[in-house]
Design a protein around this motif. Structure first.
Motif, short mmCIF file in Angstrom:
data_model
loop_
_atom_site.label_atom_id
_atom_site.label_comp_id
_atom_site.label_asym_id
_atom_site.label_seq_id
_atom_site.Cartn_x
_atom_site.Cartn_y
_atom_site.Cartn_z
N LYS A 16 0.83 -1.21 0.00
CA LYS A 16 0.00 0.00 0.00
C LYS A 16 0.86 1.25 0.00
O LYS A 16 0.61 2.19 -0.74
CB LYS A 16 -0.90 0.00 1.25
CG LYS A 16 -2.29 -0.51 0.96
CD LYS A 16 -3.30 0.10 1.95
CE LYS A 16 -4.68 -0.44 1.64
NZ LYS A 16 -5.08 -1.52 2.55
N HIS A 20 1.31 4.13 -2.78
CA HIS A 20 1.12 5.53 -2.39
C HIS A 20 2.29 6.38 -2.91
O HIS A 20 2.10 7.47 -3.43
CB HIS A 20 0.98 5.66 -0.88
CG HIS A 20 0.82 7.08 -0.44
ND1 HIS A 20 -0.35 7.79 -0.66
CD2 HIS A 20 1.68 7.94 0.16
CE1 HIS A 20 -0.20 9.01 -0.19
NE2 HIS A 20 1.03 9.14 0.30
N GLU A 23 1.91 7.04 -6.54
CA GLU A 23 0.90 8.10 -6.79
C GLU A 23 1.55 9.48 -6.74
O GLU A 23 1.21 10.36 -7.54
CB GLU A 23 -0.23 8.02 -5.76
CG GLU A 23 -1.25 6.95 -6.11
CD GLU A 23 -2.34 6.83 -5.06
OE1 GLU A 23 -2.56 7.80 -4.29
OE2 GLU A 23 -2.97 5.77 -5.02
N GLU A 30 -4.83 0.95 -10.80
CA GLU A 30 -6.26 0.66 -10.89
C GLU A 30 -6.68 -0.14 -9.65
O GLU A 30 -5.85 -0.77 -9.01
CB GLU A 30 -6.53 -0.19 -12.15
CG GLU A 30 -6.44 0.60 -13.43
CD GLU A 30 -6.92 -0.22 -14.62
OE1 GLU A 30 -7.44 0.39 -15.56
OE2 GLU A 30 -6.75 -1.45 -14.62
N PRO A 31 -8.00 -0.14 -9.35
CA PRO A 31 -8.46 -0.94 -8.21
C PRO A 31 -8.05 -2.41 -8.40
O PRO A 31 -7.98 -2.89 -9.53
CB PRO A 31 -9.98 -0.79 -8.29
CG PRO A 31 -10.23 0.45 -9.07
CD PRO A 31 -9.10 0.59 -10.02
N TYR A 32 -7.76 -3.08 -7.29
CA TYR A 32 -7.27 -4.46 -7.38
C TYR A 32 -7.77 -5.26 -6.19
O TYR A 32 -8.20 -4.69 -5.20
CB TYR A 32 -5.73 -4.49 -7.42
CG TYR A 32 -5.09 -3.90 -6.18
CD1 TYR A 32 -4.87 -2.53 -6.07
CD2 TYR A 32 -4.72 -4.72 -5.11
CE1 TYR A 32 -4.30 -1.98 -4.94
CE2 TYR A 32 -4.14 -4.17 -3.97
CZ TYR A 32 -3.93 -2.80 -3.89
OH TYR A 32 -3.37 -2.26 -2.76
N ASN A 33 -7.72 -6.59 -6.34
CA ASN A 33 -8.02 -7.44 -5.18
C ASN A 33 -6.77 -8.18 -4.73
O ASN A 33 -5.76 -8.18 -5.43
CB ASN A 33 -9.18 -8.39 -5.49
CG ASN A 33 -8.80 -9.40 -6.57
OD1 ASN A 33 -7.77 -10.06 -6.46
ND2 ASN A 33 -9.61 -9.49 -7.61
N ASP A 34 -6.85 -8.82 -3.57
CA ASP A 34 -5.66 -9.40 -2.94
C ASP A 34 -5.07 -10.58 -3.70
O ASP A 34 -3.92 -10.94 -3.47
CB ASP A 34 -5.99 -9.85 -1.51
CG ASP A 34 -6.22 -8.65 -0.61
OD1 ASP A 34 -5.86 -7.53 -1.04
OD2 ASP A 34 -6.75 -8.83 0.49
N GLN A 36 -4.73 -10.77 -6.99
CA GLN A 36 -4.10 -10.37 -8.25
C GLN A 36 -2.58 -10.40 -8.15
O GLN A 36 -2.01 -9.94 -7.16
CB GLN A 36 -4.52 -8.94 -8.59
CG GLN A 36 -5.56 -8.88 -9.70
CD GLN A 36 -6.09 -7.48 -9.85
OE1 GLN A 36 -7.02 -7.09 -9.14
NE2 GLN A 36 -5.50 -6.72 -10.77
N LEU A 39 -0.94 -5.90 -11.53
CA LEU A 39 -1.82 -4.72 -11.54
C LEU A 39 -1.36 -3.79 -12.65
O LEU A 39 -0.19 -3.77 -13.00
CB LEU A 39 -1.75 -3.93 -10.23
CG LEU A 39 -1.63 -4.61 -8.89
CD1 LEU A 39 -1.54 -3.52 -7.81
CD2 LEU A 39 -2.83 -5.48 -8.66
N ASP A 41 -1.57 0.43 -14.09
CA ASP A 41 -1.93 1.78 -13.70
C ASP A 41 -3.06 2.26 -14.62
O ASP A 41 -3.40 1.58 -15.60
CB ASP A 41 -0.71 2.72 -13.77
CG ASP A 41 -0.47 3.23 -15.18
OD1 ASP A 41 -0.59 2.42 -16.11
OD2 ASP A 41 -0.17 4.42 -15.34
N THR A 42 -3.62 3.41 -14.30
CA THR A 42 -4.82 3.87 -15.00
C THR A 42 -4.55 4.16 -16.48
O THR A 42 -5.46 4.13 -17.29
CB THR A 42 -5.39 5.14 -14.34
OG1 THR A 42 -4.30 6.05 -14.15
CG2 THR A 42 -6.02 4.82 -12.99
#
Lengths: 202, 281
Positions: A16, A20, A23, A30-34, A36, A39, A41-42
């Motif tokens: 996390k 950060h 960023e 992008e939103p992700y789940n545990d 994945q 990942l 980026d947008t």
């Protein structure tokens, strides 16, 4: 530039904070789940690979990922051929010699058994002191070695010291302080220096 | 199983030998002669020109007669030792090439047995010969079908202007500890009148079709520290490790008793072959 940038991240609580940091330099995941492992980026120009912390240096050295986030502890232990770009200043901990609270430091002398995941750092540290110790390589729950008598001392990462305290152990000597660092593959560093600059700007 | 050595089967070997043959042709067309050296020899004689890196990364042992021996960890010092001991029989300038295995101590992902292809020019020290060596390197890479690469050049005169702390940090890859990060880029980053600036001008004049093939790094350091002039690496996009490196080392031969300048390069053949195999599948 159309080349996709690949970044290796450590799974777990550092992830996390690493995201950060990215960023702050304009790379937004992008939103992700545990579950994945990959990942994006947008903008889909940056791909994150989610790796085991101990595997990040290998991926970076081999150039499978261009950049990686890993602890200084891993860099000192693995001594990978990578460029260390920046101290990200999160995930602070220390690599320390720890032992039973009732065990005086004076017992840390020739022939003691030291259990650790960090055999390279441990070996170098005791060599620099001129103390010959027997190192036992472990892969987890290193504190147990000192509690059960497998070893006389342990060398392990300490963040708050709570785990040690709960197990009747005491931090005795700090080898070095560690935080998360941003590293780059050396060939990538040279070939994409313009792109690297924004990560090293002070 | 032993870590860090290669086992090659006939099909793979045959492909590798094709590559070696095309490289050999390039060297011989430029009038380079093949040389070989003993695989191991007494460390006392071989290590005279070595820095700490070569001393600590070489594989050493005691012979039956009790002599402290070492497996050659690279060819340049091995050749320097050999030719210096036979200098009366040799005529300068010498243009030599080799294709040999060298041995390093086990360290993390690094191999213990490496196959290196390289060349040395001994007895000449000027801009023309430095450019000729770079041109030869380009020809070798082109001959084996590598086209998308860069040669990154540095020079000790730029490194010497940095503080000892910055030099050490660069050597260890600790960019985070370097006070001012030296630039990497095209010839526009080079200080006017510097050796590299002159080299860049000459290169662009003589090889306009190789434009953009060289890049410059004012903070370039090498793990082996016997370089006295230019230093360079071959960088290929998507290959994580340097495929070849070289430079000028004018003081190395004098450590073996022959005060002659030299320049050369070595290609890490295992890296190159791996890249070519991936390219062709």
């Amino acid at each position: 530039m159309s080349r996709i940038l690949t970044i290796g991240l450590s799974k777990g609580y550092l992830m996390k904070e690493a995201l950060h940091y990215f960023e702050t330099v304009g790379i937004i995941a992008e939103p992700y789940n545990d579950r994945q492992l990959i990942l994006w980026d947008t903008t889909h120009q940056v791909r994150f690979l989610i790796l085991r912390p101990t595997d990040v240096p290998v991926y970076v050295q081999q150039g499978i990922v261009d950049l990686g986030v890993t602890g200084l502890d891993m860099i000192r232990e693995e001594e990978p051929d990578v460029c260390v770009l920046r101290d990200l200043k999160f995930g602070a901990c220390r690599l320390s010699v720890c032992g039973d609270v009732n065990r005086p430091l004076s017992e840390l002398t020739h022939g003691v058994r030291v259990a650790t995941k960090f055999t390279n750092c441990t070996q170098k540290y005791f060599e620099s002191l001129g103390i010959k110790v027997d190192i036992i390589k472990l892969y987890g729950s290193v504190e147990l070695a000192a509690i059960t008598g497998l070893s006389d001392f342990v060398v392990d990462l300490v963040a708050t010291g709570k785990t040690l305290e709960e197990n009747g152990l005491k931090e005795q000597i700090t080898l070095f302080d560690s935080t998360a660092h941003l590293v780059a593959n050396p060939v990538f560093y040279s070939l994409h220096f313009e792109q690297i600059k924004r990560f090293i700007a002070k | 199983m032993i870590h860090g050595i290669s086992e090659i089967l006939p099909d793979q070997l045959s492909r590798r030998q094709d590559i070696l043959l095309s490289i050999r042709k390039v060297f011989e067309a430029s009038h380079f002669q093949a040389i070989t050296t003993p695989t191991f020899e007494p460390i006392e004689a071989l290590s005279k020109g070595w820095d700490q890196f070569l001393k600590t990364s070489s594989i050493q042992f005691i012979s039956d007669e009790g002599t402290h021996m070492v497996l050659r960890p690279e060819m340049t010092s091995s050749i320097a030792r050999l030719i210096s001991s036979r200098k009366e029989q040799l005529k300068l300038p010498l243009q030599l090439y080799y294709m040999e295995n060298v041995f390093r101590r086990k360290h993390q992902l690094r191999k213990q047995e490496l196959f290196q292809i390289g060349c040395e020019v001994i007895g000449k020290d000027d801009l023309d010969i430095d450019i000729a060596i770079l041109q030869l390197l380009v020809q070798v890479l082109h001959a084996v079908g590598v086209h998308d690469f860069k040669i990154e050049l540095g020079h000790v005169e730029h490194i010497q202007q940095l503080s000892p702390a910055d030099q050490e940090a660069l050597r260890q890859g600790m960019i985070v500890n370097v006070s001012v990060i030296p630039p990497i880029g095209d010839a526009s980053i080079l200080p006017k009148g510097s050796y590299l600036a002159r080299l860049a001008t000459q290169w662009d004049q003589r090889f306009p079709h190789y434009k953009g093939l060289l890049q410059y790094n004012l903070g370039k350091v090498e793990s082996i520290d016997y370089y006295t002039g230019i230093m360079f690496d071959v960088l290929i996009e998507g290959v994580g490790a340097v495929v070849g490196r070289g430079g000028r080392y004018n003081d190395l031969l004098s450590a073996y008793g022959w005060n002659e300048p030299a320049v050369g390069f070595a290609i890490e053949f295992d890296q190159l072959a791996l890249f070519l195999e991936k390219e062709n599948t």
